[in-house]
Every structure is written in C-alpha cells, then in structure tokens.
Design a protein around this motif. Structure first.
Motif, PDB file in Angstrom:
ATOM      1  N   MET A   1      37.865  20.461  10.053  1.00  0.00           N
ATOM      2  CA  MET A   1      38.597  19.396  10.712  1.00  0.00           C
ATOM      3  C   MET A   1      37.661  18.215  10.963  1.00  0.00           C
ATOM      4  O   MET A   1      36.539  18.388  11.414  1.00  0.00           O
ATOM      5  CB  MET A   1      39.184  19.877  12.045  1.00  0.00           C
ATOM      6  N   LEU A   2      38.159  17.029  10.670  1.00  0.00           N
ATOM      7  CA  LEU A   2      37.438  15.795  10.929  1.00  0.00           C
ATOM      8  C   LEU A   2      37.693  15.420  12.395  1.00  0.00           C
ATOM      9  O   LEU A   2      38.824  15.149  12.779  1.00  0.00           O
ATOM     10  CB  LEU A   2      37.947  14.701   9.992  1.00  0.00           C
ATOM     11  N   VAL A   3      36.648  15.447  13.215  1.00  0.00           N
ATOM     12  CA  VAL A   3      36.778  15.180  14.655  1.00  0.00           C
ATOM     13  C   VAL A   3      36.254  13.783  14.945  1.00  0.00           C
ATOM     14  O   VAL A   3      35.139  13.435  14.581  1.00  0.00           O
ATOM     15  CB  VAL A   3      36.010  16.237  15.480  1.00  0.00           C
ATOM     16  N   ILE A   4      37.098  12.976  15.622  1.00  0.00           N
ATOM     17  CA  ILE A   4      36.760  11.578  15.889  1.00  0.00           C
ATOM     18  C   ILE A   4      36.795  11.326  17.395  1.00  0.00           C
ATOM     19  O   ILE A   4      37.794  11.625  18.062  1.00  0.00           O
ATOM     20  CB  ILE A   4      37.754  10.631  15.183  1.00  0.00           C
ATOM     21  N   HIS A   5      35.684  10.748  17.902  1.00  0.00           N
ATOM     22  CA  HIS A   5      35.582  10.436  19.322  1.00  0.00           C
ATOM     23  C   HIS A   5      35.368   8.959  19.606  1.00  0.00           C
ATOM     24  O   HIS A   5      35.438   8.555  20.763  1.00  0.00           O
ATOM     25  CB  HIS A   5      34.411  11.197  19.962  1.00  0.00           C
ATOM     26  N   ARG A   6      35.025   8.151  18.589  1.00  0.00           N
ATOM     27  CA  ARG A   6      34.668   6.777  18.933  1.00  0.00           C
ATOM     28  C   ARG A   6      35.114   5.737  17.921  1.00  0.00           C
ATOM     29  O   ARG A   6      35.231   6.006  16.731  1.00  0.00           O
ATOM     30  CB  ARG A   6      33.175   6.641  19.192  1.00  0.00           C
ATOM     31  N   ARG A   7      35.331   4.543  18.461  1.00  0.00           N
ATOM     32  CA  ARG A   7      35.633   3.360  17.665  1.00  0.00           C
ATOM     33  C   ARG A   7      34.315   2.697  17.318  1.00  0.00           C
ATOM     34  O   ARG A   7      33.360   2.763  18.096  1.00  0.00           O
ATOM     35  CB  ARG A   7      36.472   2.379  18.482  1.00  0.00           C
ATOM     36  N   VAL A   8      34.269   2.046  16.152  1.00  0.00           N
ATOM     37  CA  VAL A   8      33.049   1.347  15.732  1.00  0.00           C
ATOM     38  C   VAL A   8      33.416   0.001  15.121  1.00  0.00           C
ATOM     39  O   VAL A   8      34.584  -0.262  14.811  1.00  0.00           O
ATOM     40  CB  VAL A   8      32.222   2.191  14.728  1.00  0.00           C
ATOM     41  N   GLU A   9      32.408  -0.818  14.925  1.00  0.00           N
ATOM     42  CA  GLU A   9      32.587  -2.126  14.290  1.00  0.00           C
ATOM     43  C   GLU A   9      33.016  -1.940  12.835  1.00  0.00           C
ATOM     44  O   GLU A   9      32.845  -0.870  12.256  1.00  0.00           O
ATOM     45  CB  GLU A   9      31.277  -2.922  14.349  1.00  0.00           C
ATOM     46  N   ALA A  10      33.524  -3.010  12.267  1.00  0.00           N
ATOM     47  CA  ALA A  10      33.978  -2.978  10.871  1.00  0.00           C
ATOM     48  C   ALA A  10      32.853  -2.559   9.933  1.00  0.00           C
ATOM     49  O   ALA A  10      31.693  -2.894  10.161  1.00  0.00           O
ATOM     50  CB  ALA A  10      34.504  -4.349  10.467  1.00  0.00           C
ATOM     51  N   HIS A  11      33.210  -1.813   8.901  1.00  0.00           N
ATOM     52  CA  HIS A  11      32.262  -1.342   7.885  1.00  0.00           C
ATOM     53  C   HIS A  11      32.776  -1.733   6.504  1.00  0.00           C
ATOM     54  O   HIS A  11      33.977  -1.687   6.256  1.00  0.00           O
ATOM     55  CB  HIS A  11      32.124   0.184   7.950  1.00  0.00           C
ATOM     56  N   PRO A  12      31.858  -2.068   5.592  1.00  0.00           N
ATOM     57  CA  PRO A  12      32.292  -2.428   4.242  1.00  0.00           C
ATOM     58  C   PRO A  12      32.739  -1.207   3.423  1.00  0.00           C
ATOM     59  O   PRO A  12      33.471  -1.349   2.451  1.00  0.00           O
ATOM     60  CB  PRO A  12      31.057  -3.078   3.628  1.00  0.00           C
ATOM     61  N   VAL A  13      32.314  -0.012   3.851  1.00  0.00           N
ATOM     62  CA  VAL A  13      32.633   1.213   3.114  1.00  0.00           C
ATOM     63  C   VAL A  13      33.119   2.263   4.108  1.00  0.00           C
ATOM     64  O   VAL A  13      32.571   2.388   5.199  1.00  0.00           O
ATOM     65  CB  VAL A  13      31.378   1.743   2.375  1.00  0.00           C
ATOM     66  N   TRP A  14      34.151   3.011   3.733  1.00  0.00           N
ATOM     67  CA  TRP A  14      34.648   4.093   4.570  1.00  0.00           C
ATOM     68  C   TRP A  14      34.991   5.263   3.676  1.00  0.00           C
ATOM     69  O   TRP A  14      35.216   5.112   2.487  1.00  0.00           O
ATOM     70  CB  TRP A  14      35.846   3.645   5.412  1.00  0.00           C
ATOM     71  N   SER A  15      35.017   6.459   4.272  1.00  0.00           N
ATOM     72  CA  SER A  15      35.236   7.649   3.457  1.00  0.00           C
ATOM     73  C   SER A  15      36.597   8.296   3.675  1.00  0.00           C
ATOM     74  O   SER A  15      36.953   9.234   2.961  1.00  0.00           O
ATOM     75  CB  SER A  15      34.135   8.676   3.726  1.00  0.00           C
ATOM     76  N   ALA A  16      37.368   7.816   4.645  1.00  0.00           N
ATOM     77  CA  ALA A  16      38.711   8.376   4.878  1.00  0.00           C
ATOM     78  C   ALA A  16      39.579   7.292   5.508  1.00  0.00           C
ATOM     79  O   ALA A  16      39.077   6.343   6.105  1.00  0.00           O
ATOM     80  CB  ALA A  16      38.626   9.590   5.793  1.00  0.00           C
ATOM     81  N   GLU A  17      40.889   7.454   5.332  1.00  0.00           N
ATOM     82  CA  GLU A  17      41.855   6.539   5.940  1.00  0.00           C
ATOM     83  C   GLU A  17      42.890   7.335   6.709  1.00  0.00           C
ATOM     84  O   GLU A  17      43.310   8.408   6.265  1.00  0.00           O
ATOM     85  CB  GLU A  17      42.584   5.704   4.872  1.00  0.00           C
ATOM     86  N   LEU A  18      43.282   6.791   7.868  1.00  0.00           N
ATOM     87  CA  LEU A  18      44.385   7.344   8.636  1.00  0.00           C
ATOM     88  C   LEU A  18      45.543   6.355   8.561  1.00  0.00           C
ATOM     89  O   LEU A  18      45.393   5.208   8.975  1.00  0.00           O
ATOM     90  CB  LEU A  18      43.995   7.532  10.108  1.00  0.00           C
ATOM     91  N   HIS A  19      46.672   6.785   8.021  1.00  0.00           N
ATOM     92  CA  HIS A  19      47.866   5.950   7.948  1.00  0.00           C
ATOM     93  C   HIS A  19      48.785   6.400   9.079  1.00  0.00           C
ATOM     94  O   HIS A  19      49.346   7.497   9.020  1.00  0.00           O
ATOM     95  CB  HIS A  19      48.535   6.083   6.580  1.00  0.00           C
TER      96      HIS A  19
END
Length: 166
Positions: A1-19
């Motif tokens: 499971m991908l666990v997410i706890h924090r927001r971050v500044e914009a990044h030019p590259v990402w490895s997953a998307e949440l729709h």
C-alpha cells in the motif's frame, strides 16, 4: 500500500496519480487507488483545504504523487447580467453550497432542487461534466460554528481579525 502523509511543492516528475472527485479530495483520511491500480492510504492533517487539481503529495517511500480532479456532473450557471448572477450566488451561498466561481459563471454539483431554484431566479443552469474546484472559503478550515474554549475547533480567521483596529 502506498501511504501518504504530506503535501509537497510542485515536482516536474511524479510516479503515481490519484484521480479523485471533489468529495474524495476533501477528505483527510481516505483509502483509494492510484490510476495504475495501486492501493493508497491517505492520512493528511485534518482541517486543511481540500486537495486541488495539480497538487503534489509525497508517500512514505519517497515517491511523488500528483492529484488530478476527476470530471463530475455539475451545473454550469450563467445569467443575463451581473446582478442576476450575484443574486444566484447569494441564494446558493445562503444554502452553504460549494461553488466554483468563474468570469460570468458559477458551477456547483448537480442537484435538481437547486437547478429548479436557479431557474426560478432567471438563471440558466446547464448540466456538464468537468473537474470541480470550488472556492475554499474566506477563512479556511471549512465551515465551523464557534465553540469557545474548545481549541481544536477554534480557527482564527485568515482574512480579518474581528475586533482588531489598525
């Protein structure tokens, strides 16, 4: 499971998307799936603004995740003049309806009762499919009534400190 706890500044590259639709983006605790089907657990600080389209998150394993607003069924409201549009916005706000405000239009989640009210006010309400990004509100933290002495519910206004004279 991908666990997410924090927001971050914009990044030019990402490895997953949440729709996610607006309701899901408004939750601080959520189990969902990435666009690629990976199980995701969202554990964000409570009391923050809803996630917005194009926002970035960082998972516990360091991966960057991009948030995408899913299209949903909305009412796109227009009026013949600014007065009528302002009047429509007033009546919707009086009902605490989440509104997206544009230049000459309003958008809200599709609701047949509100559509009938808007049409009675002389507005044109067309059903569309689009991402929904409503105004968060002037004071942040959502809508709260005063609970004096309960620190967890005591949100300081962000635009104006009442009773403070400059």
């Amino acid at each position: 499971m991908l666990v997410i706890h924090r927001r971050v500044e914009a990044h030019p590259v990402w490895s997953a998307e949440l729709h996610l639709n607006f309701e899901a983006r408004s939750k601080s605790r959520l189990r969902c799936f990435s666009r690629d089907g990976e199980d995701v657990g969202l554990f964000l600080d409570r009391g923050q603004a809803p996630l917005h389209d194009g926002e970035y998150l960082q998972a516990q394993d360091g991966r960057i995740v991009r948030v995408c607003a899913s299209p949903e069924k909305l009412l796109h409201v227009t009026c013949s003049n600014a007065f009528e549009l302002t009047r429509a916005a007033y009546h919707l706000g009086n009902r605490h309806v989440a509104l997206q405000v544009g230049d000459g239009w309003l958008r809200l989640l599709d609701d047949y009762v509100l559509k009938a009210m808007l049409e009675q006010l002389g507005a044109h309400a067309e059903t569309i499919e689009a991402p929904f990004q409503p105004e968060h509100g002037a004071y942040g933290g959502g809508h709260h009534h005063s609970r004096a002495g309960e620190e967890a519910f005591n949100y300081a206004p962000r635009l104006h400190q009442f009773g403070v004279r400059a």
